[in-house]
Write a protein that holds these residues in place. Structure first.
Motif, PDB file in Angstrom:
ATOM      1  N   LYS A  39       0.822  -1.209   0.000  1.00 28.60           N
ATOM      2  CA  LYS A  39       0.000   0.000   0.000  1.00 28.60           C
ATOM      3  C   LYS A  39       0.855   1.258   0.000  1.00 28.60           C
ATOM      4  CE  LYS A  39      -3.931  -2.208   2.156  1.00 28.60           C
ATOM      5  NZ  LYS A  39      -4.660  -2.450   3.395  1.00 28.60           N
ATOM      6  N   GLY A  40       2.055   1.143   0.538  1.00 26.87           N
ATOM      7  CA  GLY A  40       2.979   2.278   0.533  1.00 26.87           C
ATOM      8  C   GLY A  40       3.578   2.551  -0.834  1.00 26.87           C
ATOM      9  N   GLY A  41       3.314   1.676  -1.791  1.00 24.19           N
ATOM     10  CA  GLY A  41       3.777   1.888  -3.155  1.00 24.19           C
ATOM     11  C   GLY A  41       5.214   1.495  -3.416  1.00 24.19           C
ATOM     12  N   ALA A  42       5.805   0.754  -2.518  1.00 26.96           N
ATOM     13  CA  ALA A  42       7.201   0.346  -2.709  1.00 26.96           C
ATOM     14  C   ALA A  42       7.319  -0.642  -3.871  1.00 26.96           C
ATOM     15  CB  ALA A  42       7.739  -0.301  -1.443  1.00 26.96           C
ATOM     16  N   ALA A  43       8.362  -0.483  -4.645  1.00 30.53           N
ATOM     17  CA  ALA A  43       8.687  -1.462  -5.682  1.00 30.53           C
ATOM     18  C   ALA A  43       9.367  -2.651  -5.010  1.00 30.53           C
ATOM     19  CB  ALA A  43       9.612  -0.840  -6.724  1.00 30.53           C
ATOM     20  N   ARG A  44       9.214  -3.827  -5.599  1.00 31.01           N
ATOM     21  CA  ARG A  44       9.788  -5.023  -4.985  1.00 31.01           C
ATOM     22  C   ARG A  44      11.282  -4.870  -4.748  1.00 31.01           C
ATOM     23  NH1 ARG A  44      10.603 -11.038  -7.156  1.00 31.01           N
ATOM     24  NH2 ARG A  44       8.461 -11.067  -7.819  1.00 31.01           N
ATOM     25  N   GLU A  45      11.997  -4.283  -5.682  1.00 33.60           N
ATOM     26  CA  GLU A  45      13.445  -4.128  -5.519  1.00 33.60           C
ATOM     27  C   GLU A  45      13.789  -3.248  -4.316  1.00 33.60           C
ATOM     28  OE1 GLU A  45      17.275  -4.940  -5.843  1.00 33.60           O
ATOM     29  OE2 GLU A  45      15.673  -5.971  -6.912  1.00 33.60           O
ATOM     30  N   GLN A  46      12.950  -2.280  -4.013  1.00 34.09           N
ATOM     31  CA  GLN A  46      13.183  -1.399  -2.867  1.00 34.09           C
ATOM     32  C   GLN A  46      13.058  -2.147  -1.538  1.00 34.09           C
ATOM     33  OE1 GLN A  46      10.093   1.439  -4.008  1.00 34.09           O
ATOM     34  NE2 GLN A  46      11.640   3.039  -3.874  1.00 34.09           N
ATOM     35  N   VAL A  47      12.247  -3.177  -1.512  1.00 32.57           N
ATOM     36  CA  VAL A  47      11.988  -3.906  -0.266  1.00 32.57           C
ATOM     37  C   VAL A  47      12.483  -5.352  -0.339  1.00 32.57           C
ATOM     38  CG1 VAL A  47      10.071  -2.430   0.439  1.00 32.57           C
ATOM     39  CG2 VAL A  47       9.614  -4.428  -0.987  1.00 32.57           C
ATOM     40  N   ARG A  48      13.367  -5.611  -1.276  1.00 33.00           N
ATOM     41  CA  ARG A  48      13.885  -6.965  -1.506  1.00 33.00           C
ATOM     42  C   ARG A  48      14.441  -7.590  -0.231  1.00 33.00           C
ATOM     43  NH1 ARG A  48      18.898  -8.656  -2.549  1.00 33.00           N
ATOM     44  NH2 ARG A  48      19.625  -6.536  -2.813  1.00 33.00           N
ATOM     45  N   GLU A  49      15.281  -6.865   0.500  1.00 35.02           N
ATOM     46  CA  GLU A  49      15.886  -7.411   1.712  1.00 35.02           C
ATOM     47  C   GLU A  49      14.848  -7.651   2.801  1.00 35.02           C
ATOM     48  OE1 GLU A  49      19.528  -5.661   3.152  1.00 35.02           O
ATOM     49  OE2 GLU A  49      20.017  -4.994   1.119  1.00 35.02           O
ATOM     50  N   THR A  50      13.893  -6.755   2.920  1.00 33.78           N
ATOM     51  CA  THR A  50      12.831  -6.930   3.916  1.00 33.78           C
ATOM     52  C   THR A  50      11.998  -8.162   3.578  1.00 33.78           C
ATOM     53  OG1 THR A  50      12.757  -4.567   4.363  1.00 33.78           O
ATOM     54  CG2 THR A  50      10.807  -5.862   4.978  1.00 33.78           C
ATOM     55  N   LEU A  51      11.653  -8.326   2.308  1.00 29.69           N
ATOM     56  CA  LEU A  51      10.876  -9.498   1.901  1.00 29.69           C
ATOM     57  C   LEU A  51      11.661 -10.783   2.154  1.00 29.69           C
ATOM     58  CD1 LEU A  51       9.272  -8.220  -1.432  1.00 29.69           C
ATOM     59  CD2 LEU A  51       8.189  -8.420   0.829  1.00 29.69           C
ATOM     60  N   PHE A  52      12.964 -10.755   1.881  1.00 29.25           N
ATOM     61  CA  PHE A  52      13.780 -11.943   2.150  1.00 29.25           C
ATOM     62  C   PHE A  52      13.802 -12.237   3.651  1.00 29.25           C
ATOM     63  CE2 PHE A  52      17.592 -14.450   2.796  1.00 29.25           C
ATOM     64  CZ  PHE A  52      17.458 -15.405   1.789  1.00 29.25           C
ATOM     65  N   GLY A  53      13.942 -11.201   4.463  1.00 28.35           N
ATOM     66  CA  GLY A  53      13.917 -11.386   5.916  1.00 28.35           C
ATOM     67  C   GLY A  53      12.599 -11.948   6.402  1.00 28.35           C
ATOM     68  N   LEU A  54      11.502 -11.438   5.862  1.00 23.23           N
ATOM     69  CA  LEU A  54      10.187 -11.970   6.233  1.00 23.23           C
ATOM     70  C   LEU A  54      10.034 -13.413   5.769  1.00 23.23           C
ATOM     71  CD1 LEU A  54       7.994  -8.831   5.481  1.00 23.23           C
ATOM     72  CD2 LEU A  54       8.454  -9.832   7.746  1.00 23.23           C
ATOM     73  N   GLY A  55      10.582 -13.738   4.608  1.00 25.20           N
ATOM     74  CA  GLY A  55      10.554 -15.127   4.130  1.00 25.20           C
ATOM     75  C   GLY A  55      11.360 -16.054   5.026  1.00 25.20           C
ATOM     76  N   ALA A  56      12.509 -15.562   5.489  1.00 17.40           N
ATOM     77  CA  ALA A  56      13.314 -16.348   6.432  1.00 17.40           C
ATOM     78  C   ALA A  56      12.542 -16.548   7.731  1.00 17.40           C
ATOM     79  CB  ALA A  56      14.649 -15.657   6.691  1.00 17.40           C
ATOM     80  N   TYR A  57      11.852 -15.513   8.169  1.00 17.53           N
ATOM     81  CA  TYR A  57      11.047 -15.619   9.389  1.00 17.53           C
ATOM     82  C   TYR A  57       9.932 -16.648   9.211  1.00 17.53           C
ATOM     83  CZ  TYR A  57       7.822 -14.560  13.126  1.00 17.53           C
ATOM     84  OH  TYR A  57       6.986 -14.685  14.202  1.00 17.53           O
TER      85      TYR A  57
END
Length: 130
Positions: A39-57
């Motif tokens: 909803k914040g409009g972030a592109a996937r590349e901008q949040v790539r590390e966060t998404l990877f961290g959430l996936g690890a979690y």
């Protein structure tokens, strides 16, 4: 991946006071976090590390709560999942929690819920928190 997940949780819980406690219920928080990024409009590349961290979690929740274990994917699995690692369930099935997180980000909606993913996951074992 266990260490990566623990480091990620330590970083995000200090700043955000998020209740990421490796419980199944905490996967709903992961859903909300990903929805907020979308909803914040972030592109996937901008949040790539966060998404990877959430996936690890999410993967670590599977390890601690469903009896999974982290595994390195073989070449065919890497090609299929687009990831080098995932989890193997007690019945031998492999899953890609990082990919599930990316799907939630890319597609959104209740059909991509991480909590629902866990609750409907085939191959779960019952294991106490580690």
């Amino acid at each position: 991946m266990r260490a990566y997940a623990a480091d990620f949780v330590a970083r995000v819980t200090v700043r955000g006071r998020l209740p990421l406690d490796y419980s199944v219920a905490s996967l709903r928080i992961v859903d909300f976090l990903i929805d907020g990024l979308r909803k914040g409009g972030a592109a996937r590349e901008q949040v790539r590390e966060t998404l990877f961290g959430l996936g690890a979690y999410v993967g670590e929740v599977l390890v601690r709560r469903a009896g999974a274990e982290w595994v390195d994917f073989d070449a065919d699995q890497r090609a299929y999942f687009g990831q080098p690692v995932g989890v193997r369930m007690p019945d031998g099935r492999v899953w890609n929690p990082v990919g599930k997180v990316r799907n939630r980000f890319d597609l959104g909606g209740p059909g991509e819920s991480l909590q629902t993913f866990y609750l409907t996951l085939h191959g779960r074992g019952r294991r106490a928190a580690a």
